[in-house]
Design an enzyme around this catalytic site. Structure first.
Site, PDB file in Angstrom:
ATOM      1  N   LYS A  63      -2.746 -44.470  -1.512  1.00  0.00           N
ATOM      2  CA  LYS A  63      -2.246 -44.608  -2.862  1.00  0.00           C
ATOM      3  C   LYS A  63      -1.163 -45.380  -3.224  1.00  0.00           C
ATOM      4  O   LYS A  63      -0.235 -45.648  -2.439  1.00  0.00           O
ATOM      5  CB  LYS A  63      -2.392 -42.983  -3.419  1.00  0.00           C
ATOM      6  CG  LYS A  63      -3.465 -42.246  -3.194  1.00  0.00           C
ATOM      7  CD  LYS A  63      -3.582 -40.750  -3.914  1.00  0.00           C
ATOM      8  CE  LYS A  63      -5.113 -40.178  -3.847  1.00  0.00           C
ATOM      9  NZ  LYS A  63      -4.850 -38.843  -4.197  1.00  0.00           N
TER      10      LYS A  63
ATOM     11  N   TYR B  47     -13.142 -41.486  -9.376  1.00  0.00           N
ATOM     12  CA  TYR B  47     -12.735 -39.929  -9.540  1.00  0.00           C
ATOM     13  C   TYR B  47     -13.805 -39.417 -10.685  1.00  0.00           C
ATOM     14  O   TYR B  47     -13.499 -38.538 -11.699  1.00  0.00           O
ATOM     15  CB  TYR B  47     -11.320 -39.979  -9.991  1.00  0.00           C
ATOM     16  CG  TYR B  47     -10.481 -40.073  -8.845  1.00  0.00           C
ATOM     17  CD1 TYR B  47     -10.613 -39.293  -7.954  1.00  0.00           C
ATOM     18  CD2 TYR B  47      -9.336 -41.012  -8.970  1.00  0.00           C
ATOM     19  CE1 TYR B  47      -9.746 -39.061  -6.976  1.00  0.00           C
ATOM     20  CE2 TYR B  47      -8.644 -41.016  -7.920  1.00  0.00           C
ATOM     21  CZ  TYR B  47      -8.756 -40.242  -6.711  1.00  0.00           C
ATOM     22  OH  TYR B  47      -7.997 -40.163  -5.630  1.00  0.00           O
TER      23      TYR B  47
ATOM     24  N   ASN C 235       0.326 -37.726  -3.916  1.00  0.00           N
ATOM     25  CA  ASN C 235      -0.075 -37.088  -2.552  1.00  0.00           C
ATOM     26  C   ASN C 235      -0.473 -37.927  -1.809  1.00  0.00           C
ATOM     27  O   ASN C 235      -1.356 -37.765  -0.566  1.00  0.00           O
ATOM     28  CB  ASN C 235      -0.921 -35.952  -2.624  1.00  0.00           C
ATOM     29  CG  ASN C 235      -2.025 -36.256  -3.305  1.00  0.00           C
ATOM     30  OD1 ASN C 235      -2.530 -37.467  -3.585  1.00  0.00           O
ATOM     31  ND2 ASN C 235      -3.293 -35.253  -3.447  1.00  0.00           N
TER      32      ASN C 235
ATOM     33  N   HIS D  95      -5.950 -40.861  -0.038  1.00  0.00           N
ATOM     34  CA  HIS D  95      -7.102 -40.050  -0.267  1.00  0.00           C
ATOM     35  C   HIS D  95      -8.103 -40.368   0.718  1.00  0.00           C
ATOM     36  O   HIS D  95      -8.160 -41.093   1.714  1.00  0.00           O
ATOM     37  CB  HIS D  95      -7.716 -41.002  -1.457  1.00  0.00           C
ATOM     38  CG  HIS D  95      -9.376 -40.759  -1.535  1.00  0.00           C
ATOM     39  ND1 HIS D  95      -9.758 -39.801  -2.407  1.00  0.00           N
ATOM     40  CD2 HIS D  95     -10.348 -41.569  -1.401  1.00  0.00           C
ATOM     41  CE1 HIS D  95     -11.200 -39.473  -2.367  1.00  0.00           C
ATOM     42  NE2 HIS D  95     -11.433 -40.629  -1.679  1.00  0.00           N
TER      43      HIS D  95
ATOM     44  N   GLU E 294     -18.247 -44.302  -1.716  1.00  0.00           N
ATOM     45  CA  GLU E 294     -16.945 -44.975  -1.898  1.00  0.00           C
ATOM     46  C   GLU E 294     -16.918 -46.461  -1.153  1.00  0.00           C
ATOM     47  O   GLU E 294     -16.058 -47.180  -1.835  1.00  0.00           O
ATOM     48  CB  GLU E 294     -15.580 -43.724  -1.622  1.00  0.00           C
ATOM     49  CG  GLU E 294     -15.851 -42.653  -2.381  1.00  0.00           C
ATOM     50  CD  GLU E 294     -14.995 -41.422  -2.138  1.00  0.00           C
ATOM     51  OE1 GLU E 294     -14.294 -41.505  -1.483  1.00  0.00           O
ATOM     52  OE2 GLU E 294     -15.152 -40.522  -2.800  1.00  0.00           O
TER      53      GLU E 294
HETATM   54  P1  ADP Z   1      -8.196 -34.479  -2.693  1.00  0.00           P
HETATM   55  O1  ADP Z   1      -7.738 -35.799  -3.055  1.00  0.00           O
HETATM   56  O2  ADP Z   1      -7.392 -33.557  -1.657  1.00  0.00           O
HETATM   57  O3  ADP Z   1     -10.024 -34.543  -2.423  1.00  0.00           O
HETATM   58  P2  ADP Z   1      -9.280 -33.604  -5.664  1.00  0.00           P
HETATM   59  O4  ADP Z   1     -10.548 -34.349  -5.246  1.00  0.00           O
HETATM   60  O5  ADP Z   1      -9.491 -32.039  -5.725  1.00  0.00           O
HETATM   61  O6  ADP Z   1      -8.448 -33.818  -4.062  1.00  0.00           O
HETATM   62  O7  ADP Z   1      -8.440 -34.449  -6.633  1.00  0.00           O
HETATM   63  C1  ADP Z   1      -8.249 -35.749  -6.288  1.00  0.00           C
HETATM   64  C2  ADP Z   1      -6.914 -36.124  -6.798  1.00  0.00           C
HETATM   65  O8  ADP Z   1      -6.741 -35.942  -7.957  1.00  0.00           O
HETATM   66  C3  ADP Z   1      -6.065 -35.609  -5.688  1.00  0.00           C
HETATM   67  O9  ADP Z   1      -5.676 -36.208  -4.425  1.00  0.00           O
HETATM   68  C4  ADP Z   1      -4.671 -35.657  -6.621  1.00  0.00           C
HETATM   69  O10 ADP Z   1      -4.114 -37.127  -6.563  1.00  0.00           O
HETATM   70  C5  ADP Z   1      -5.207 -35.437  -8.174  1.00  0.00           C
HETATM   71  N1  ADP Z   1      -4.962 -34.081  -8.505  1.00  0.00           N
HETATM   72  C6  ADP Z   1      -5.840 -33.111  -8.226  1.00  0.00           C
HETATM   73  N2  ADP Z   1      -5.501 -32.127  -8.799  1.00  0.00           N
HETATM   74  C7  ADP Z   1      -4.335 -32.326  -9.783  1.00  0.00           C
HETATM   75  C8  ADP Z   1      -3.487 -31.613 -10.559  1.00  0.00           C
HETATM   76  N3  ADP Z   1      -3.569 -30.383 -10.728  1.00  0.00           N
HETATM   77  N4  ADP Z   1      -2.501 -32.244 -10.956  1.00  0.00           N
HETATM   78  C9  ADP Z   1      -2.276 -33.674 -10.692  1.00  0.00           C
HETATM   79  N5  ADP Z   1      -3.087 -34.439 -10.107  1.00  0.00           N
HETATM   80  C10 ADP Z   1      -3.956 -33.633  -9.386  1.00  0.00           C
END
Ligand code: ADP
Length: 169
Positions: free
Chosen positions: A29, A69, A132, A135, A146
């Protein structure tokens, strides 16, 4: 005694049955790119032994981020998430391997980096859910979806690693 014949020619890339081989979409990211973590993140998947099939630096347009997303569209953080993903270049990757989808998720760690185990990418390199660094697709179907979404035809390469016989017997 009913035991199936093994291939008599040594073709390591054919040993794993086709349905076991999966693809996953991994993306560094914008925060990971800006923080100089691209090499470190690629390196973790490379060292594990997965096959890199696609790789590019890319400025993600808003509509692509929203499509990627789309399952999170109703969430309160969705607009912030789209701003984050489009805030600078990302590094797009397609990786192949037996069990690569779940394994990559383990290597990446929990969504909230403060809950991610040490040794995982997020556990070692990040502190906040909204930053974080990486992805990874959450299912083999989404891996395919994807990769099709982020890569054009010809950008994903089919090849066999020289190290293949040293990864699988
Ligand atoms: P992952 O990336 O671990 O599969 P998710 O699919 O739940 O997680 O969410 C996609 C992305 O959205 C996360 O990696 C993060 O960047 C963002 N995200 C998820 N939950 C939150 C939150 N509560 N606040 C801000 N960003 C979030």
């Amino acid at each position: 005694h009913g035991k199936k014949n093994k291939p008599h020619i040594f073709l390591p890339h054919l040993v794993a049955s086709m349905e076991e081989v999966e693809e996953t979409y991994i993306m560094v990211k914008p925060d990971g790119v800006q923080r100089g973590l691209v090499g470190e993140i690629i390196s973790r998947f490379e060292k594990k032994g997965f096959l890199l099939k696609g790789l590019k630096l890319f400025q993600c347009p808003k509509d692509l981020a929203e499509e990627h997303y789309k399952d999170l569209k109703g969430k309160s953080f969705f607009p912030k998430l789209i701003d984050y993903i489009t805030s600078g270049p990302v590094v797009c990757m397609a990786w192949e391997g037996v069990g690569v989808v779940a394994s990559a998720r383990k290597l990446i760690g929990a969504t909230n980096p403060l809950q991610a185990e040490p040794g995982t990418i997020r556990g070692d390199l990040a502190v906040q859910t909204g930053r974080n660094v990486v992805h990874g697709s959450d299912s083999p179907d989404n891996g395919k979806r994807e990769i099709d979404l982020w890569f054009k035809e010809g950008e994903v390469v089919q090849w066999t690693q020289a190290q293949a016989p040293w990864l699988r017997e």
